[in-house]
Design a protein around this motif. Structure first.
Motif, PDB file in Angstrom:
ATOM      1  N   MET A   1     -21.522   5.158  -7.892  1.00 14.99           N
ATOM      2  CA  MET A   1     -22.097   3.961  -8.519  1.00 14.99           C
ATOM      3  C   MET A   1     -21.816   3.982 -10.016  1.00 14.99           C
ATOM      4  N   ARG A   2     -21.428   2.850 -10.543  1.00 18.00           N
ATOM      5  CA  ARG A   2     -21.163   2.764 -11.972  1.00 18.00           C
ATOM      6  C   ARG A   2     -22.463   2.936 -12.752  1.00 18.00           C
ATOM      7  N   ASN A 373     -16.408 -12.003 -12.015  1.00 17.16           N
ATOM      8  CA  ASN A 373     -17.681 -11.355 -11.743  1.00 17.16           C
ATOM      9  C   ASN A 373     -18.839 -12.344 -11.717  1.00 17.16           C
ATOM     10  N   GLU A 457     -20.417  -9.795  -1.438  1.00 12.71           N
ATOM     11  CA  GLU A 457     -20.710  -8.376  -1.615  1.00 12.71           C
ATOM     12  C   GLU A 457     -19.449  -7.536  -1.445  1.00 12.71           C
ATOM     13  N   GLU A 458     -18.619  -7.903  -0.469  1.00 15.96           N
ATOM     14  CA  GLU A 458     -17.357  -7.199  -0.270  1.00 15.96           C
ATOM     15  C   GLU A 458     -16.451  -7.378  -1.485  1.00 15.96           C
ATOM     16  N   ARG A 460     -17.347  -7.888  -4.536  1.00 14.44           N
ATOM     17  CA  ARG A 460     -17.888  -7.118  -5.666  1.00 14.44           C
ATOM     18  C   ARG A 460     -17.464  -5.653  -5.602  1.00 14.44           C
ATOM     19  N   ARG A 461     -17.261  -5.170  -4.396  1.00 13.30           N
ATOM     20  CA  ARG A 461     -16.891  -3.749  -4.245  1.00 13.30           C
ATOM     21  C   ARG A 461     -15.426  -3.498  -4.548  1.00 13.30           C
ATOM     22  N   ARG A 462     -14.628  -4.512  -4.678  1.00 11.08           N
ATOM     23  CA  ARG A 462     -13.187  -4.303  -4.857  1.00 11.08           C
ATOM     24  C   ARG A 462     -12.859  -3.960  -6.306  1.00 11.08           C
TER      25      ARG A 462
END
Length: 462
Positions: A1-2, A373, A457-458, A460-462
Protein backbone atom coordinates in the motif's frame (compact mmCIF):
# COMPACT_ATOMS: atom_id res chain seq x y z
CA UNK A 1 0.00 0.00 0.00
CA UNK A 2 1.27 3.45 -0.86
CA UNK A 3 2.11 5.65 2.10
CA UNK A 4 0.51 9.04 2.28
CA UNK A 5 3.02 11.67 1.13
CA UNK A 6 4.34 14.18 3.61
CA UNK A 7 2.82 17.47 2.52
CA UNK A 8 5.19 20.38 1.92
CA UNK A 9 4.75 23.10 4.52
CA UNK A 10 2.90 25.35 2.07
CA UNK A 11 0.05 22.83 1.93
CA UNK A 12 -0.32 21.77 5.55
CA UNK A 13 -2.76 24.53 6.44
CA UNK A 14 -4.99 23.69 3.48
CA UNK A 15 -4.91 20.02 4.42
CA UNK A 16 -5.89 20.56 8.05
CA UNK A 17 -8.59 23.19 7.45
CA UNK A 18 -10.28 21.25 4.66
CA UNK A 19 -12.11 22.53 1.60
CA UNK A 20 -15.80 23.31 1.53
CA UNK A 21 -16.06 23.89 -2.19
CA UNK A 22 -13.74 22.22 -4.67
CA UNK A 23 -12.84 24.52 -7.53
CA UNK A 24 -10.32 23.50 -10.17
CA UNK A 25 -8.19 26.49 -11.12
CA UNK A 26 -7.19 27.20 -14.68
CA UNK A 27 -3.45 26.83 -14.54
CA UNK A 28 -1.13 29.51 -15.89
CA UNK A 29 1.34 27.98 -18.29
CA UNK A 30 4.35 30.27 -18.24
CA UNK A 31 4.60 33.76 -19.62
CA UNK A 32 4.23 33.88 -23.38
CA UNK A 33 6.29 36.47 -25.13
CA UNK A 34 9.17 36.39 -22.68
CA UNK A 35 10.50 32.82 -22.84
CA UNK A 36 10.76 31.71 -26.43
CA UNK A 37 11.56 28.54 -28.33
CA UNK A 38 13.26 28.55 -31.73
CA UNK A 39 14.49 25.72 -33.93
CA UNK A 40 17.89 25.80 -35.62
CA UNK A 41 19.67 23.42 -37.98
CA UNK A 42 23.10 22.85 -36.49
CA UNK A 43 24.26 20.41 -39.16
CA UNK A 44 23.23 18.92 -42.50
CA UNK A 45 24.26 15.50 -43.82
CA UNK A 46 23.19 15.00 -47.43
CA UNK A 47 19.49 15.84 -47.33
CA UNK A 48 19.17 15.35 -43.57
CA UNK A 49 18.96 18.43 -41.39
CA UNK A 50 19.93 17.79 -37.76
CA UNK A 51 18.27 20.30 -35.49
CA UNK A 52 18.24 21.80 -32.03
CA UNK A 53 15.48 23.58 -30.15
CA UNK A 54 16.62 26.60 -28.17
CA UNK A 55 14.59 27.97 -25.25
CA UNK A 56 15.49 31.30 -23.67
CA UNK A 57 14.31 34.66 -22.44
CA UNK A 58 13.93 36.98 -25.41
CA UNK A 59 16.68 39.48 -24.63
CA UNK A 60 20.29 40.24 -25.60
CA UNK A 61 22.04 39.03 -22.45
CA UNK A 62 24.67 36.31 -22.75
CA UNK A 63 23.40 33.44 -20.64
CA UNK A 64 24.72 30.08 -19.36
CA UNK A 65 23.68 27.00 -21.32
CA UNK A 66 22.01 23.72 -20.40
CA UNK A 67 22.12 21.07 -23.14
CA UNK A 68 19.47 18.34 -23.02
CA UNK A 69 20.14 15.02 -24.80
CA UNK A 70 17.15 12.74 -25.32
CA UNK A 71 17.15 8.99 -24.74
CA UNK A 72 15.83 6.08 -26.78
CA UNK A 73 18.61 3.43 -26.93
CA UNK A 74 20.40 5.58 -29.58
CA UNK A 75 17.66 4.28 -31.91
CA UNK A 76 14.59 6.33 -31.07
CA UNK A 77 13.50 9.61 -29.55
CA UNK A 78 13.53 13.28 -30.40
CA UNK A 79 14.72 16.64 -29.12
CA UNK A 80 11.11 17.70 -28.67
CA UNK A 81 9.62 17.88 -25.20
CA UNK A 82 12.64 18.17 -22.91
CA UNK A 83 11.76 17.64 -19.23
CA UNK A 84 9.44 20.40 -18.08
CA UNK A 85 11.28 20.87 -14.81
CA UNK A 86 14.46 21.58 -16.79
CA UNK A 87 12.61 24.11 -18.93
CA UNK A 88 11.30 25.73 -15.75
CA UNK A 89 14.80 25.90 -14.27
CA UNK A 90 16.10 27.66 -17.35
CA UNK A 91 13.15 30.06 -17.42
CA UNK A 92 13.47 30.98 -13.73
CA UNK A 93 17.28 31.02 -13.52
CA UNK A 94 17.80 32.74 -16.86
CA UNK A 95 19.68 29.95 -18.62
CA UNK A 96 19.53 28.96 -22.28
CA UNK A 97 18.21 25.43 -22.85
CA UNK A 98 19.39 23.67 -26.00
CA UNK A 99 17.69 20.33 -26.78
CA UNK A 100 19.53 18.49 -29.55
CA UNK A 101 18.72 15.80 -32.06
CA UNK A 102 21.27 13.35 -33.44
CA UNK A 103 21.14 10.69 -36.13
CA UNK A 104 19.82 7.35 -34.96
CA UNK A 105 20.95 3.75 -35.24
CA UNK A 106 20.79 1.43 -37.04
CA UNK A 107 20.56 3.86 -40.00
CA UNK A 108 23.93 5.12 -38.75
CA UNK A 109 26.26 3.66 -36.15
CA UNK A 110 27.82 5.11 -33.02
CA UNK A 111 30.78 6.92 -34.64
CA UNK A 112 28.30 9.06 -36.61
CA UNK A 113 26.20 9.69 -33.50
CA UNK A 114 29.25 10.83 -31.53
CA UNK A 115 30.26 13.00 -34.47
CA UNK A 116 26.84 14.68 -34.25
CA UNK A 117 27.33 15.16 -30.51
CA UNK A 118 30.69 16.84 -31.02
CA UNK A 119 29.35 18.97 -33.88
CA UNK A 120 26.38 20.10 -31.80
CA UNK A 121 28.66 21.39 -29.06
CA UNK A 122 30.98 23.03 -31.58
CA UNK A 123 27.95 24.81 -33.07
CA UNK A 124 26.76 25.92 -29.63
CA UNK A 125 30.17 27.30 -28.75
CA UNK A 126 30.91 28.99 -32.08
CA UNK A 127 27.48 30.06 -33.31
CA UNK A 128 25.51 30.17 -30.08
CA UNK A 129 26.79 33.54 -28.83
CA UNK A 130 25.59 35.25 -32.01
CA UNK A 131 22.46 33.18 -32.72
CA UNK A 132 20.95 32.97 -29.25
CA UNK A 133 23.10 34.80 -26.74
CA UNK A 134 24.88 31.76 -25.33
CA UNK A 135 27.75 32.01 -22.86
CA UNK A 136 29.82 28.94 -23.81
CA UNK A 137 32.09 29.29 -20.76
CA UNK A 138 29.22 28.02 -18.61
CA UNK A 139 27.71 24.87 -20.11
CA UNK A 140 25.97 22.00 -18.32
CA UNK A 141 24.78 18.79 -19.98
CA UNK A 142 21.91 16.53 -18.94
CA UNK A 143 20.35 13.46 -20.51
CA UNK A 144 18.41 10.30 -19.72
CA UNK A 145 19.11 6.66 -20.61
CA UNK A 146 20.91 6.77 -23.99
CA UNK A 147 20.97 10.53 -23.44
CA UNK A 148 22.62 9.77 -20.09
CA UNK A 149 25.26 7.78 -21.96
CA UNK A 150 25.82 10.67 -24.38
CA UNK A 151 26.00 13.05 -21.43
CA UNK A 152 28.75 10.88 -19.94
CA UNK A 153 30.39 10.67 -23.36
CA UNK A 154 30.41 14.47 -23.67
CA UNK A 155 32.78 14.47 -20.71
CA UNK A 156 35.39 12.57 -22.72
CA UNK A 157 34.62 13.67 -26.29
CA UNK A 158 33.71 17.36 -26.09
CA UNK A 159 36.49 19.95 -25.89
CA UNK A 160 36.59 22.23 -24.01
CA UNK A 161 34.93 20.01 -21.46
CA UNK A 162 31.45 20.93 -20.21
CA UNK A 163 31.14 22.64 -16.84
CA UNK A 164 28.99 19.92 -15.27
CA UNK A 165 26.99 16.80 -16.17
CA UNK A 166 23.76 15.19 -14.94
CA UNK A 167 23.10 11.64 -16.15
CA UNK A 168 19.75 10.03 -15.47
CA UNK A 169 19.99 6.21 -15.51
CA UNK A 170 22.79 6.30 -18.07
CA UNK A 171 25.55 3.85 -18.89
CA UNK A 172 29.30 4.26 -19.10
CA UNK A 173 30.06 1.05 -20.99
CA UNK A 174 28.96 -0.44 -24.31
CA UNK A 175 30.13 -4.03 -24.00
CA UNK A 176 28.86 -5.18 -20.62
CA UNK A 177 26.89 -8.45 -20.62
CA UNK A 178 23.58 -6.66 -20.10
CA UNK A 179 23.77 -5.47 -23.74
CA UNK A 180 25.96 -8.08 -25.40
CA UNK A 181 24.07 -11.12 -24.09
CA UNK A 182 20.37 -11.96 -24.50
CA UNK A 183 18.33 -10.06 -21.92
CA UNK A 184 16.46 -12.39 -19.59
CA UNK A 185 14.14 -9.53 -18.69
CA UNK A 186 13.12 -8.84 -22.28
CA UNK A 187 12.87 -12.52 -23.09
CA UNK A 188 10.44 -13.19 -20.24
CA UNK A 189 8.32 -10.03 -20.08
CA UNK A 190 7.43 -9.66 -23.77
CA UNK A 191 6.86 -12.25 -26.52
CA UNK A 192 9.94 -13.50 -28.33
CA UNK A 193 10.17 -11.64 -31.64
CA UNK A 194 11.16 -13.02 -34.99
CA UNK A 195 13.58 -11.15 -37.21
CA UNK A 196 10.76 -10.53 -39.69
CA UNK A 197 8.56 -8.96 -36.99
CA UNK A 198 11.40 -6.81 -35.71
CA UNK A 199 12.36 -5.42 -39.12
CA UNK A 200 8.81 -4.80 -40.30
CA UNK A 201 7.82 -1.10 -40.64
CA UNK A 202 7.55 0.29 -37.13
CA UNK A 203 8.65 -3.03 -35.68
CA UNK A 204 10.11 -3.30 -32.15
CA UNK A 205 13.70 -3.53 -33.34
CA UNK A 206 15.19 -2.55 -29.99
CA UNK A 207 13.40 -5.38 -28.21
CA UNK A 208 14.64 -7.85 -30.82
CA UNK A 209 18.22 -6.65 -30.36
CA UNK A 210 17.96 -6.97 -26.57
CA UNK A 211 16.32 -10.40 -26.72
CA UNK A 212 19.19 -11.66 -28.84
CA UNK A 213 22.15 -9.76 -27.39
CA UNK A 214 22.68 -7.85 -30.64
CA UNK A 215 22.33 -4.22 -29.49
CA UNK A 216 26.01 -3.34 -29.16
CA UNK A 217 27.01 -4.72 -32.55
CA UNK A 218 23.98 -3.25 -34.35
CA UNK A 219 24.23 0.21 -32.80
CA UNK A 220 27.98 0.71 -32.53
CA UNK A 221 29.02 -1.14 -35.69
CA UNK A 222 31.66 -3.07 -33.72
CA UNK A 223 31.62 -6.67 -32.56
CA UNK A 224 32.20 -6.51 -28.79
CA UNK A 225 33.71 -9.99 -28.81
CA UNK A 226 36.49 -9.17 -31.29
CA UNK A 227 36.66 -5.35 -31.50
CA UNK A 228 36.73 -4.21 -27.90
CA UNK A 229 39.56 -1.76 -28.60
CA UNK A 230 37.43 -0.12 -31.30
CA UNK A 231 34.82 0.60 -28.65
CA UNK A 232 37.29 2.18 -26.23
CA UNK A 233 37.13 5.77 -27.59
CA UNK A 234 33.34 5.77 -27.12
CA UNK A 235 33.29 4.20 -23.65
CA UNK A 236 33.21 6.79 -20.84
CA UNK A 237 34.02 4.39 -17.99
CA UNK A 238 37.37 3.52 -19.61
CA UNK A 239 38.35 7.14 -20.22
CA UNK A 240 37.88 8.91 -16.88
CA UNK A 241 40.72 11.33 -16.08
CA UNK A 242 41.13 13.87 -13.28
CA UNK A 243 39.82 16.66 -15.54
CA UNK A 244 36.50 14.91 -16.21
CA UNK A 245 33.63 17.33 -15.40
CA UNK A 246 31.74 17.17 -12.08
CA UNK A 247 28.82 14.81 -12.53
CA UNK A 248 25.65 13.80 -10.74
CA UNK A 249 24.10 10.43 -11.60
CA UNK A 250 20.57 9.30 -10.73
CA UNK A 251 19.70 5.61 -11.02
CA UNK A 252 17.07 3.17 -9.74
CA UNK A 253 18.43 0.06 -8.06
CA UNK A 254 15.95 -2.23 -9.88
CA UNK A 255 16.46 -0.86 -13.37
CA UNK A 256 15.84 -3.76 -15.78
CA UNK A 257 16.87 -1.85 -18.89
CA UNK A 258 20.09 -0.14 -17.82
CA UNK A 259 21.46 -1.84 -14.69
CA UNK A 260 22.20 0.30 -11.65
CA UNK A 261 25.69 -1.21 -11.75
CA UNK A 262 26.48 0.98 -14.75
CA UNK A 263 26.35 4.12 -12.62
CA UNK A 264 28.12 2.34 -9.75
CA UNK A 265 31.00 1.44 -12.09
CA UNK A 266 31.23 5.06 -13.23
CA UNK A 267 31.28 6.22 -9.61
CA UNK A 268 34.13 3.84 -8.81
CA UNK A 269 36.26 5.17 -11.67
CA UNK A 270 35.42 8.77 -10.80
CA UNK A 271 36.53 8.12 -7.22
CA UNK A 272 39.83 6.62 -8.40
CA UNK A 273 40.51 9.73 -10.48
CA UNK A 274 39.44 12.18 -7.79
CA UNK A 275 36.58 13.62 -9.85
CA UNK A 276 33.76 15.43 -8.06
CA UNK A 277 30.67 13.28 -8.39
CA UNK A 278 27.49 12.14 -6.68
CA UNK A 279 25.48 8.99 -7.29
CA UNK A 280 21.86 9.13 -6.12
CA UNK A 281 20.65 5.53 -5.92
CA UNK A 282 16.90 5.18 -5.62
CA UNK A 283 15.87 1.90 -3.93
CA UNK A 284 13.26 -0.02 -5.90
CA UNK A 285 13.44 2.35 -8.86
CA UNK A 286 13.16 0.96 -12.36
CA UNK A 287 14.12 2.54 -15.67
CA UNK A 288 12.82 6.08 -15.47
CA UNK A 289 12.88 5.81 -11.62
CA UNK A 290 9.30 4.51 -11.44
CA UNK A 291 8.71 2.25 -8.45
CA UNK A 292 10.96 4.19 -6.08
CA UNK A 293 9.56 6.22 -3.21
CA UNK A 294 7.94 9.25 -4.93
CA UNK A 295 9.30 11.60 -2.28
CA UNK A 296 12.85 10.34 -2.84
CA UNK A 297 12.42 10.69 -6.61
CA UNK A 298 11.11 14.25 -6.24
CA UNK A 299 14.02 15.13 -3.96
CA UNK A 300 16.51 13.60 -6.41
CA UNK A 301 15.11 15.66 -9.29
CA UNK A 302 15.38 18.83 -7.23
CA UNK A 303 18.93 17.99 -6.20
CA UNK A 304 19.83 17.58 -9.87
CA UNK A 305 18.38 21.01 -10.71
CA UNK A 306 20.23 22.55 -7.77
CA UNK A 307 23.45 20.86 -8.96
CA UNK A 308 23.10 22.40 -12.42
CA UNK A 309 22.24 25.81 -10.99
CA UNK A 310 25.16 25.73 -8.57
CA UNK A 311 27.69 25.00 -11.31
CA UNK A 312 26.29 27.60 -13.72
CA UNK A 313 25.29 30.39 -11.34
CA UNK A 314 27.43 29.80 -8.25
CA UNK A 315 26.69 29.05 -4.62
CA UNK A 316 25.83 32.69 -3.85
CA UNK A 317 22.75 32.55 -6.10
CA UNK A 318 21.34 29.29 -4.73
CA UNK A 319 18.41 31.06 -3.08
CA UNK A 320 17.13 32.33 -6.42
CA UNK A 321 15.60 28.98 -7.31
CA UNK A 322 14.32 28.06 -3.85
CA UNK A 323 10.71 28.99 -4.75
CA UNK A 324 10.99 26.89 -7.91
CA UNK A 325 12.25 23.85 -6.00
CA UNK A 326 9.47 24.25 -3.42
CA UNK A 327 6.91 24.55 -6.21
CA UNK A 328 8.20 21.43 -7.95
CA UNK A 329 8.02 19.55 -4.65
CA UNK A 330 4.38 20.59 -4.40
CA UNK A 331 3.67 19.37 -7.94
CA UNK A 332 5.25 16.03 -7.12
CA UNK A 333 3.30 15.78 -3.86
CA UNK A 334 0.12 16.68 -5.74
CA UNK A 335 0.68 13.89 -8.24
CA UNK A 336 1.06 11.34 -5.44
CA UNK A 337 -1.99 12.71 -3.61
CA UNK A 338 -4.02 12.25 -6.79
CA UNK A 339 -2.99 8.59 -7.01
CA UNK A 340 -4.22 8.12 -3.45
CA UNK A 341 -7.57 9.71 -4.30
CA UNK A 342 -6.96 12.93 -2.36
CA UNK A 343 -8.10 14.97 -5.34
CA UNK A 344 -8.95 18.15 -3.45
CA UNK A 345 -5.53 18.29 -1.85
CA UNK A 346 -3.84 17.47 -5.16
CA UNK A 347 -5.59 20.40 -6.82
CA UNK A 348 -4.55 22.69 -3.99
CA UNK A 349 -0.96 21.49 -4.26
CA UNK A 350 -0.89 22.39 -7.96
CA UNK A 351 -2.44 25.80 -7.29
CA UNK A 352 -0.09 26.56 -4.40
CA UNK A 353 2.89 25.56 -6.56
CA UNK A 354 1.96 28.23 -9.06
CA UNK A 355 1.45 30.77 -6.34
CA UNK A 356 4.98 30.14 -5.09
CA UNK A 357 6.52 30.27 -8.58
CA UNK A 358 4.17 31.89 -11.11
CA UNK A 359 6.42 30.99 -14.03
CA UNK A 360 6.23 27.26 -13.36
CA UNK A 361 4.54 25.11 -15.97
CA UNK A 362 2.29 22.25 -14.91
CA UNK A 363 3.20 19.48 -17.39
CA UNK A 364 0.40 17.89 -19.45
CA UNK A 365 1.31 14.54 -17.88
CA UNK A 366 0.61 15.97 -14.41
CA UNK A 367 -2.74 17.33 -15.57
CA UNK A 368 -3.51 13.97 -17.17
CA UNK A 369 -2.58 12.23 -13.93
CA UNK A 370 -5.06 14.40 -12.05
CA UNK A 371 -7.74 13.79 -14.69
CA UNK A 372 -7.27 10.00 -14.58
CA UNK A 373 -7.26 9.73 -10.82
CA UNK A 374 -10.17 12.12 -10.38
CA UNK A 375 -12.17 9.95 -12.76
CA UNK A 376 -11.29 6.54 -11.30
CA UNK A 377 -11.89 7.80 -7.76
CA UNK A 378 -15.39 8.90 -8.77
CA UNK A 379 -14.76 12.66 -8.80
CA UNK A 380 -15.20 13.26 -12.50
CA UNK A 381 -17.09 16.54 -12.18
CA UNK A 382 -14.39 18.02 -9.96
CA UNK A 383 -11.59 17.37 -12.46
CA UNK A 384 -13.36 17.99 -15.76
CA UNK A 385 -11.78 21.43 -16.21
CA UNK A 386 -8.37 19.88 -15.67
CA UNK A 387 -9.17 17.07 -18.12
CA UNK A 388 -10.07 19.62 -20.79
CA UNK A 389 -6.88 21.55 -20.07
CA UNK A 390 -4.78 18.41 -20.33
CA UNK A 391 -6.27 17.49 -23.71
CA UNK A 392 -5.85 21.05 -24.97
CA UNK A 393 -2.20 21.01 -23.93
CA UNK A 394 -1.48 17.57 -25.38
CA UNK A 395 -4.17 16.68 -27.95
CA UNK A 396 -2.32 13.67 -29.34
CA UNK A 397 -1.74 11.97 -25.99
CA UNK A 398 -4.05 8.97 -26.23
CA UNK A 399 -3.94 8.10 -22.54
CA UNK A 400 -5.01 11.63 -21.61
CA UNK A 401 -7.90 11.41 -24.08
CA UNK A 402 -8.86 8.12 -22.45
CA UNK A 403 -8.75 9.67 -18.99
CA UNK A 404 -11.12 12.39 -20.10
CA UNK A 405 -13.29 9.76 -21.76
CA UNK A 406 -13.79 7.96 -18.46
CA UNK A 407 -14.50 11.26 -16.69
CA UNK A 408 -17.01 12.26 -19.39
CA UNK A 409 -18.78 8.93 -19.14
CA UNK A 410 -19.14 9.31 -15.38
CA UNK A 411 -20.31 12.91 -15.79
CA UNK A 412 -23.03 11.87 -18.26
CA UNK A 413 -21.44 13.14 -21.50
CA UNK A 414 -21.83 9.92 -23.48
CA UNK A 415 -21.02 11.34 -26.92
CA UNK A 416 -17.88 13.03 -25.65
CA UNK A 417 -16.84 9.91 -23.78
CA UNK A 418 -17.18 7.75 -26.90
CA UNK A 419 -15.12 10.17 -28.97
CA UNK A 420 -12.31 10.22 -26.39
CA UNK A 421 -12.32 6.46 -25.85
CA UNK A 422 -12.22 5.83 -29.60
CA UNK A 423 -9.13 8.07 -29.81
CA UNK A 424 -7.55 6.08 -26.97
CA UNK A 425 -8.38 2.73 -28.59
CA UNK A 426 -6.82 3.84 -31.87
CA UNK A 427 -3.46 4.21 -30.15
CA UNK A 428 -3.74 1.35 -27.66
CA UNK A 429 -0.52 -0.53 -27.11
CA UNK A 430 -1.91 -4.04 -27.52
CA UNK A 431 -4.98 -6.00 -28.57
CA UNK A 432 -6.04 -6.75 -24.99
CA UNK A 433 -6.22 -3.07 -24.14
CA UNK A 434 -8.00 -2.24 -27.40
CA UNK A 435 -10.58 -4.92 -26.72
CA UNK A 436 -11.24 -3.63 -23.21
CA UNK A 437 -11.70 -0.06 -24.42
CA UNK A 438 -13.97 -1.24 -27.24
CA UNK A 439 -16.15 -3.06 -24.71
CA UNK A 440 -16.58 0.23 -22.85
CA UNK A 441 -17.46 2.01 -26.07
CA UNK A 442 -20.03 -0.65 -26.97
CA UNK A 443 -21.63 -0.34 -23.54
CA UNK A 444 -21.91 3.42 -23.90
CA UNK A 445 -23.54 3.02 -27.33
CA UNK A 446 -26.07 0.70 -25.68
CA UNK A 447 -26.85 3.27 -23.00
CA UNK A 448 -25.01 1.44 -20.21
CA UNK A 449 -22.33 2.85 -17.92
CA UNK A 450 -19.37 0.45 -18.09
CA UNK A 451 -17.52 2.17 -15.26
CA UNK A 452 -19.07 0.38 -12.33
CA UNK A 453 -17.54 0.68 -8.84
CA UNK A 454 -15.81 -2.65 -9.45
CA UNK A 455 -14.26 -1.46 -12.73
CA UNK A 456 -13.14 1.81 -11.17
CA UNK A 457 -11.52 -0.09 -8.32
CA UNK A 458 -9.64 -2.25 -10.82
CA UNK A 459 -8.49 0.86 -12.72
CA UNK A 460 -7.25 2.43 -9.49
CA UNK A 461 -5.01 -0.57 -8.91
CA UNK A 462 -3.26 -0.24 -12.26
Amino acid sequence: MRSRPRLPSQLTVLATVGIALLVVPRFVFGQEGTFTQKTFTYKAVSDTEIQADVYRVDDDMARPIVVWIHGGALMMGSRRNPPQRLVDLCRVAGFVLVSIDYRLAPTVTLPAIIEDLEDAFAWIRHEGPMLFGADPTKLAVAGASAGGYLTMASGIRVKPRPTALVAYYGYGSLDSPWYTEPSEYYRTTVPILTEEEAYSPGGPLYLYFRQNGLWTKAVTGFDPATQRSELDPYTPVRNITPDYPPIMMLHGTLDNDVPHEESVAMAEQLTRQGVQHELISLPGGGHGLGGADPELVADAHNRALAFIHRHLAGEARAGEIAPLLDALALLDAGANLAVLGDIAEAIDAYAEAQRLEPEITVPPAALGNLCWNGAVWGLADEVMTTCDEAVARSPNARRIRGSRGIARALAGDTAGAIADLEAWAAGAGNEIQRSEIQDWIDALHEGRNPFTPEVLEELRRR
